[in-house]
Design a protein around this motif. Structure first.
Motif, PDB file in Angstrom:
ATOM      1  N   PRO A  54       0.831  -1.220   0.000  1.00 39.87           N
ATOM      2  CA  PRO A  54       0.000   0.000   0.000  1.00 39.87           C
ATOM      3  C   PRO A  54       0.863   1.267   0.000  1.00 39.87           C
ATOM      4  CG  PRO A  54      -0.864  -1.603   1.566  1.00 39.87           C
ATOM      5  CD  PRO A  54       0.434  -2.161   1.064  1.00 39.87           C
ATOM      6  N   ASP A  55       1.993   1.244   0.700  1.00 45.22           N
ATOM      7  CA  ASP A  55       2.856   2.429   0.748  1.00 45.22           C
ATOM      8  C   ASP A  55       3.415   2.766  -0.637  1.00 45.22           C
ATOM      9  OD1 ASP A  55       2.504   2.924   3.344  1.00 45.22           O
ATOM     10  OD2 ASP A  55       4.475   2.198   4.040  1.00 45.22           O
ATOM     11  N   THR A  56       3.892   1.723  -1.337  1.00 42.05           N
ATOM     12  CA  THR A  56       4.462   1.969  -2.679  1.00 42.05           C
ATOM     13  C   THR A  56       3.370   2.454  -3.627  1.00 42.05           C
ATOM     14  OG1 THR A  56       6.056   0.225  -2.268  1.00 42.05           O
ATOM     15  CG2 THR A  56       5.802   0.926  -4.541  1.00 42.05           C
ATOM     16  N   ALA A  57       2.189   1.864  -3.518  1.00 41.02           N
ATOM     17  CA  ALA A  57       1.079   2.288  -4.389  1.00 41.02           C
ATOM     18  C   ALA A  57       0.748   3.759  -4.124  1.00 41.02           C
ATOM     19  CB  ALA A  57      -0.144   1.404  -4.139  1.00 41.02           C
ATOM     20  N   ARG A  58       0.714   4.135  -2.842  1.00 39.41           N
ATOM     21  CA  ARG A  58       0.404   5.543  -2.495  1.00 39.41           C
ATOM     22  C   ARG A  58       1.500   6.474  -3.026  1.00 39.41           C
ATOM     23  NH1 ARG A  58      -2.153   3.579   2.200  1.00 39.41           N
ATOM     24  NH2 ARG A  58      -0.185   3.387   3.309  1.00 39.41           N
ATOM     25  N   ARG A  59       2.734   6.011  -2.924  1.00 41.42           N
ATOM     26  CA  ARG A  59       3.850   6.839  -3.404  1.00 41.42           C
ATOM     27  C   ARG A  59       3.730   7.092  -4.912  1.00 41.42           C
ATOM     28  NH1 ARG A  59      10.016   4.832  -3.752  1.00 41.42           N
ATOM     29  NH2 ARG A  59      10.946   6.760  -4.539  1.00 41.42           N
ATOM     30  N   ILE A  60       3.433   6.030  -5.645  1.00 37.79           N
ATOM     31  CA  ILE A  60       3.294   6.189  -7.107  1.00 37.79           C
ATOM     32  C   ILE A  60       2.116   7.111  -7.420  1.00 37.79           C
ATOM     33  CG2 ILE A  60       2.726   4.962  -9.255  1.00 37.79           C
ATOM     34  CD1 ILE A  60       4.332   2.564  -8.139  1.00 37.79           C
ATOM     35  N   ASP A  61       0.991   6.889  -6.754  1.00 38.77           N
ATOM     36  CA  ASP A  61      -0.185   7.728  -7.014  1.00 38.77           C
ATOM     37  C   ASP A  61       0.132   9.201  -6.742  1.00 38.77           C
ATOM     38  OD1 ASP A  61      -1.691   5.596  -7.784  1.00 38.77           O
ATOM     39  OD2 ASP A  61      -2.774   5.377  -5.873  1.00 38.77           O
ATOM     40  N   ALA A  62       0.879   9.455  -5.657  1.00 41.96           N
ATOM     41  CA  ALA A  62       1.184  10.851  -5.304  1.00 41.96           C
ATOM     42  C   ALA A  62       2.090  11.484  -6.362  1.00 41.96           C
ATOM     43  CB  ALA A  62       1.854  10.896  -3.930  1.00 41.96           C
ATOM     44  N   ILE A  63       3.078  10.713  -6.834  1.00 43.60           N
ATOM     45  CA  ILE A  63       3.979  11.254  -7.874  1.00 43.60           C
ATOM     46  C   ILE A  63       3.179  11.594  -9.130  1.00 43.60           C
ATOM     47  CG2 ILE A  63       5.852  10.645  -9.473  1.00 43.60           C
ATOM     48  CD1 ILE A  63       7.113   9.023  -7.160  1.00 43.60           C
ATOM     49  N   ILE A  64       2.340  10.654  -9.534  1.00 43.56           N
ATOM     50  CA  ILE A  64       1.582  10.878 -10.784  1.00 43.56           C
ATOM     51  C   ILE A  64       0.609  12.051 -10.617  1.00 43.56           C
ATOM     52  CG2 ILE A  64      -0.001   9.828 -12.470  1.00 43.56           C
ATOM     53  CD1 ILE A  64       2.863   8.649 -12.476  1.00 43.56           C
ATOM     54  N   ALA A  65      -0.065  12.114  -9.443  1.00 37.53           N
ATOM     55  CA  ALA A  65      -1.019  13.208  -9.222  1.00 37.53           C
ATOM     56  C   ALA A  65      -0.296  14.553  -9.319  1.00 37.53           C
ATOM     57  CB  ALA A  65      -1.690  13.049  -7.860  1.00 37.53           C
ATOM     58  N   ALA A  66       0.913  14.623  -8.756  1.00 38.60           N
ATOM     59  CA  ALA A  66       1.659  15.889  -8.793  1.00 38.60           C
ATOM     60  C   ALA A  66       2.083  16.217 -10.235  1.00 38.60           C
ATOM     61  CB  ALA A  66       2.884  15.793  -7.885  1.00 38.60           C
ATOM     62  N   LYS A  67       2.541  15.200 -10.950  1.00 42.82           N
ATOM     63  CA  LYS A  67       3.014  15.440 -12.325  1.00 42.82           C
ATOM     64  C   LYS A  67       1.861  15.818 -13.256  1.00 42.82           C
ATOM     65  CE  LYS A  67       7.389  14.227 -11.777  1.00 42.82           C
ATOM     66  NZ  LYS A  67       8.497  15.176 -11.935  1.00 42.82           N
ATOM     67  N   PHE A  68       0.686  15.203 -13.025  1.00 46.28           N
ATOM     68  CA  PHE A  68      -0.453  15.453 -13.926  1.00 46.28           C
ATOM     69  C   PHE A  68      -1.227  16.722 -13.557  1.00 46.28           C
ATOM     70  CE2 PHE A  68      -1.417  10.813 -15.533  1.00 46.28           C
ATOM     71  CZ  PHE A  68      -0.169  10.782 -16.134  1.00 46.28           C
ATOM     72  N   LYS A  69      -0.930  17.277 -12.394  1.00 44.22           N
ATOM     73  CA  LYS A  69      -1.704  18.419 -11.898  1.00 44.22           C
ATOM     74  C   LYS A  69      -1.727  19.556 -12.920  1.00 44.22           C
ATOM     75  CE  LYS A  69      -2.477  21.000  -7.774  1.00 44.22           C
ATOM     76  NZ  LYS A  69      -1.897  21.893  -6.858  1.00 44.22           N
ATOM     77  N   GLY A  70      -2.919  20.054 -13.188  1.00 43.30           N
ATOM     78  CA  GLY A  70      -3.045  21.196 -14.094  1.00 43.30           C
ATOM     79  C   GLY A  70      -3.211  20.804 -15.557  1.00 43.30           C
ATOM     80  N   PHE A  71      -3.138  19.496 -15.842  1.00 38.39           N
ATOM     81  CA  PHE A  71      -3.263  19.066 -17.243  1.00 38.39           C
ATOM     82  C   PHE A  71      -4.624  18.424 -17.559  1.00 38.39           C
ATOM     83  CE2 PHE A  71       1.369  19.250 -16.736  1.00 38.39           C
ATOM     84  CZ  PHE A  71       1.702  20.014 -17.860  1.00 38.39           C
ATOM     85  N   GLY A  72      -5.500  18.363 -16.542  1.00 39.29           N
ATOM     86  CA  GLY A  72      -6.823  17.796 -16.788  1.00 39.29           C
ATOM     87  C   GLY A  72      -6.793  16.298 -16.982  1.00 39.29           C
ATOM     88  N   LEU A  73      -5.810  15.648 -16.395  1.00 41.62           N
ATOM     89  CA  LEU A  73      -5.675  14.200 -16.546  1.00 41.62           C
ATOM     90  C   LEU A  73      -5.462  13.590 -15.169  1.00 41.62           C
ATOM     91  CD1 LEU A  73      -5.324  11.952 -18.731  1.00 41.62           C
ATOM     92  CD2 LEU A  73      -2.874  12.410 -18.659  1.00 41.62           C
ATOM     93  N   SER A  74      -6.143  12.479 -14.896  1.00 42.51           N
ATOM     94  CA  SER A  74      -5.894  11.789 -13.616  1.00 42.51           C
ATOM     95  C   SER A  74      -5.792  10.296 -13.899  1.00 42.51           C
ATOM     96  CB  SER A  74      -7.016  12.064 -12.628  1.00 42.51           C
ATOM     97  OG  SER A  74      -8.235  11.690 -13.208  1.00 42.51           O
ATOM     98  N   ILE A  75      -5.301   9.562 -12.940  1.00 43.58           N
ATOM     99  CA  ILE A  75      -5.118   8.115 -13.150  1.00 43.58           C
ATOM    100  C   ILE A  75      -6.488   7.434 -13.131  1.00 43.58           C
ATOM    101  CG2 ILE A  75      -3.971   6.012 -12.376  1.00 43.58           C
ATOM    102  CD1 ILE A  75      -2.146   7.831 -10.706  1.00 43.58           C
TER     103      ILE A  75
END
Ligand code: A3P
Length: 305
Positions: free
Chosen positions: A284-305
């Motif tokens: 769960p920790d690794t999954a949360r880490r990946i989700d957080a990285i992607i959310a930060a990178k995608f922020k402002g582009f209108g795209l989510s996982i």
């Protein structure tokens, strides 16, 4: 280098797959030699994101008139999807070959894993069509880790652990560049020119493959007509290209595909074919880490996982 690295050279390093120059060399050669036509259609994915599936759907759709899906001699009964639609960097521009692609009939179908910024320059310039498929990063990661380890086992190498693969993923170490740059590159291209760049998600394709089959056909300018709808052609194509059907074909069970990185069993392109298998492999920790990285990178582009 354009002769291609041997299997053992490619996978000898601890980070094997992740640090390879093979795609970069292929990209450079393709950029120098490939001239796109406006009618070309290019499949683009990150590895392990549904490439085999979208290649199958595209090929079966575009060629449905000369190859009716239920015909005994349909190409998929003798040829895998990766032979039907070849990668620039793994199959076409390799081993000092410059293939003669000029005589191929329109529309020519090609594939690549290259990021948008590394595409042969005539692709965006020609206005040809791009079909992009993106997948949940965690499922992409697990699928890639499994695929790499199959290769490593063939070369008597220790497997890469899921934790090590996740670490490399999070630091952006990947043969085609960081996941987020790849996805955002094509997402932005899709937003800029939606009629030229189709953006599919593996998870949504799983939810409604027939709707995606119809969108794909419309996008490539070959929509299903009323007669085809009545005959159930869309559903037949979806069935033909389904995980269960493709995995069971003789060409999958016994065939091989020659890529510049080595020869792979066609069966290695079919593992589980489900959404969310990462839950069986990632903490769960690794999954949360990946989700957080992607959310930060995608922020402002209108795209989510
Ligand atoms: P899993 O490893 O999660 O099972 P690629 O084709 O880009 O190499 O991606 C391979 C992934 O897509 C594998 O995922 C594989 O099982 C899945 N796949 C292959 N063919 C498929 C199909 N027809 N439908 C759905 N998923 C498919």
């Amino acid at each position: 280098a354009s002769k291609g690295l041997s299997n053992s050279q490619f996978y000898r390093h601890d980070q094997g797959w992740y640090c390879s120059l093979v795609p970069i060399v292929g990209a450079m050669v393709a950029d120098a030699c490939f001239t796109a036509r406006p009618s070309d259609i290019i499949v683009v994915t990150l590895p392990k994101s549904g490439t085999t599936w979208i290649k199958s759907l595209l090929y079966a759709t575009v060629h449905r008139r000369e190859h009716p899906v239920d015909a005994a001699d349909h190409p998929f009964n003798s040829t895998g999807p990766h032979e039907c639609i070849k990668f620039f960097e793994y199959q076409l521009y390799t081993r000092n070959k410059v293939p003669d692609l000029g005589k191929l009939p329109d529309p020519r179908l090609f594939a690549t894993h290259l990021p948008f910024v590394s595409l042969p320059s005539t692709i965006p310039a020609s206005g040809c069509k791009i079909v992009y498929v993106c997948r949940d990063p965690k499922d992409h990661l697990i699928s890639q880790c499994d695929f790499v380890n199959k290769f490593r086992a063939m070369n008597q190498l220790e497997p890469v652990s899921v934790e090590a693969a996740a670490e490399m993923f999070c630091s952006g170490l990947s043969p085609f560049g960081p996941y987020w740059d790849h996805v955002l590159g094509y997402w932005r291209a899709h937003l800029a020119r939606p009629q030229k760049v189709l953006f599919f998600r593996y998870e949504e394709m799983q939810r409604d493959p027939a709707a995606h089959g119809r969108r794909l056909a419309e996008f490539v300018g070959q929509p299903f007509d009323a007669g085809e709808e009545e005959e159930g052609v869309v559903d037949a194509i979806v069935r033909l290209c389904s995980f269960e059907n493709m995995r069971g074909l003789e060409v999958t069970k016994k065939g091989k595909t020659d890529l510049v990185i080595g020869t792979v069993e066609n069966s290695s392109f079919f593992r589980r074919g489900v959404v969310g298998d990462w839950k069986n492999h990632l903490s769960p920790d690794t999954a949360r880490r990946i989700d957080a990285i992607i959310a930060a990178k995608f922020k402002g582009f209108g795209l989510s996982i």
